[in-house]
Enzyme design. Structure first.
Site, PDB file in Angstrom:
ATOM      1  N   HIS A   1       0.854  -1.188   0.000  1.00 26.40           N
ATOM      2  CA  HIS A   1       0.000   0.000   0.000  1.00 26.40           C
ATOM      3  C   HIS A   1       0.888   1.235   0.000  1.00 26.40           C
ATOM      4  CE1 HIS A   1      -3.063   2.933   1.280  1.00 26.40           C
ATOM      5  NE2 HIS A   1      -3.951   2.047   0.864  1.00 26.40           N
TER       6      HIS A   1
ATOM      7  N   ASP B   1      -7.975  -4.578  -0.085  1.00 22.07           N
ATOM      8  CA  ASP B   1      -8.460  -5.285  -1.269  1.00 22.07           C
ATOM      9  C   ASP B   1      -8.214  -6.788  -1.191  1.00 22.07           C
ATOM     10  OD1 ASP B   1      -9.311  -2.946  -2.721  1.00 22.07           O
ATOM     11  OD2 ASP B   1      -7.202  -2.481  -3.023  1.00 22.07           O
TER      12      ASP B   1
END
EC number: 2.3.3.16
Length: 382
Positions: A264, A319
């Site tokens: 991320h 996700d």
């Protein structure tokens, strides 16, 4: 400062906000001071939207009034639905259909072109957008299945109502609570690409429909939204493989394949939202099919521990688990990013209103690197 080039605005401070804060090293996310864990496990999506828009959690009367006002705005004009049907029949992608329909909603806005400085009016418009996006998305899915849309259910919350309109059946408590949590987890996340896009548009004092449409457009790019769809496609590839899922992960790693859902831009540890959805995925697995949960946990264990990604600051993001959670809820894979938009619209609206309250047109610089002192030659002599 103007001579410093920061591609992607990396590390550049461009705004102040009271809405959300991320500590990437500690794996902490807060909305207006509240840890995301407390909100996801103790509040409803409607409560979180109220918090983002009004600065405090609602009491029972405030929540009842706010929820009722959202529910009253769920119906979408027939002309918009007809356009949604045409897009579905034409094979349009769901995010593109949502972008078009959201823009079209402004034509049926009862307050018309309200004063852009009237932030109460902006929030009322935002309430209509937030209420209608689920109706638009559910209608799109049903149209492309050759079925008629299901009217909104007056007694269901936003999350449960979407699942109801999508399938025509009321979801059970676990499904409704899980999806409500997912919406909370995606409602806001600092100054990401789509939020910044909405703010840039809002800084021109454009209307909130323009800002949300811009946010949808930014979110549709594969570098922002869509990783959960990629994760689920990998899990399905594992499921169709002749290899055991552990062997599949090892082979993919040997081939140098990048597994989506890891890493991320902000977090250096496991995304706190991923932790919450992992718990939900396990609950859904216990209530139904467990292979998707087993696949994800195996991948995480192998990459994080045996391949040492955790030590390198590369860990599962939201996700990685949202894809399998949505699949277990029966949501079509290409609807995952539109659902992201459905949730994040509340955050876009909150940021636009917050920024416009102390507005300054966002106008950064660029460095010119082209030629100098070119000699103009008329068309006849070129």
């Amino acid at each position: 400062m103007a001579d410093d080039l920061n591609k992607g605005l990396e590390g550049v401070l461009v705004a102040e906000s009271e809405l959300s804060s991320i500590d990437g090293d500690a794996g902490r996310l807060i909305y207006r001071g509240y840890p995301i864990e407390d909100l996801a496990r103790g509040a409803s999506y409607e409560e979180v939207v109220y918090l983002l828009w009004h600065g405090h959690l609602p009491d029972e009367d405030e929540l009842a009034t706010f929820t009722e006002s959202l529910n009253e705005e769920r119906t979408v004009d027939e002309d918009v639905l007809e356009t949604v049907k045409q897009l579905a029949d034409a094979g349009e992608q769901p995010m593109a259909a949502l972008r078009t329909a959201t823009s079209m909603l402004s034509a049926y806005e009862p307050e018309g072109d309200a004063d852009p400085d009237d932030f109460d009016a902006t929030l009322r418009k935002g309430r209509r957008i937030t209420a209608k996006i689920p109706t638009v998305l559910a209608a799109f899915e049903r149209y492309r299945l050759g079925e008629e849309p299901v009217d909104p259910h007056p007694d269901l919350g936003l999350a449960a109502n979407f699942l109801y309109m999508l399938t025509g059946e009321e979801p059970d408590d676990l499904a409704a609570e899980t999806f409500d949590q997912a919406l909370i987890l995606h409602a806001d996340h600092g100054l990401n690409a789509s939020t910044f896009t909405s703010m840039v548009i809002g800084s021109t004092m454009a209307d909130i429909y323009s800002a949300v449409t811009g946010g949808i457009s930014a979110l549709s790019g594969p570098l922002h939204g869509g990783a959960n769809q990629d994760v689920m496609e990998v899990l399905m590839e594992i499921d169709e493989s002749d290899l055991d899922h552990r062997e599949w992960v090892e082979q993919a790693n040997e081939e140098g394949r990048r597994i989506p859902g890891f890493g991320h831009r902000v977090y250096n540890v496991k995304d706190p939202r991923a932790k919450i959805l992992e718990e939900r995925s396990e609950e859904l697995a216990a209530d139904g099919e467990d292979k998707w949960y087993n696949y994800t946990t195996t991948i995480e264990q192998y990459l994080s521990e045996e391949q040492g990604l955790a030590e390198k600051g590369i860990a599962p993001n939201v996700d990685f688990y949202s894809g399998s959670v949505y699949y277990q809820l029966g949501i079509p894979i290409d609807m995952y990013t539109p659902i992201f938009a459905m949730s994040r619209a509340s955050g876009w609206i909150a940021h636009v209103v917050e920024y416009q309250d102390d507005n300054r047109l966002i106008r950064p610089l660029s460095r010119y690197t082209g030629p100098e002192d070119q000699e103009f030659v008329s068309l006849e002599e070129r």
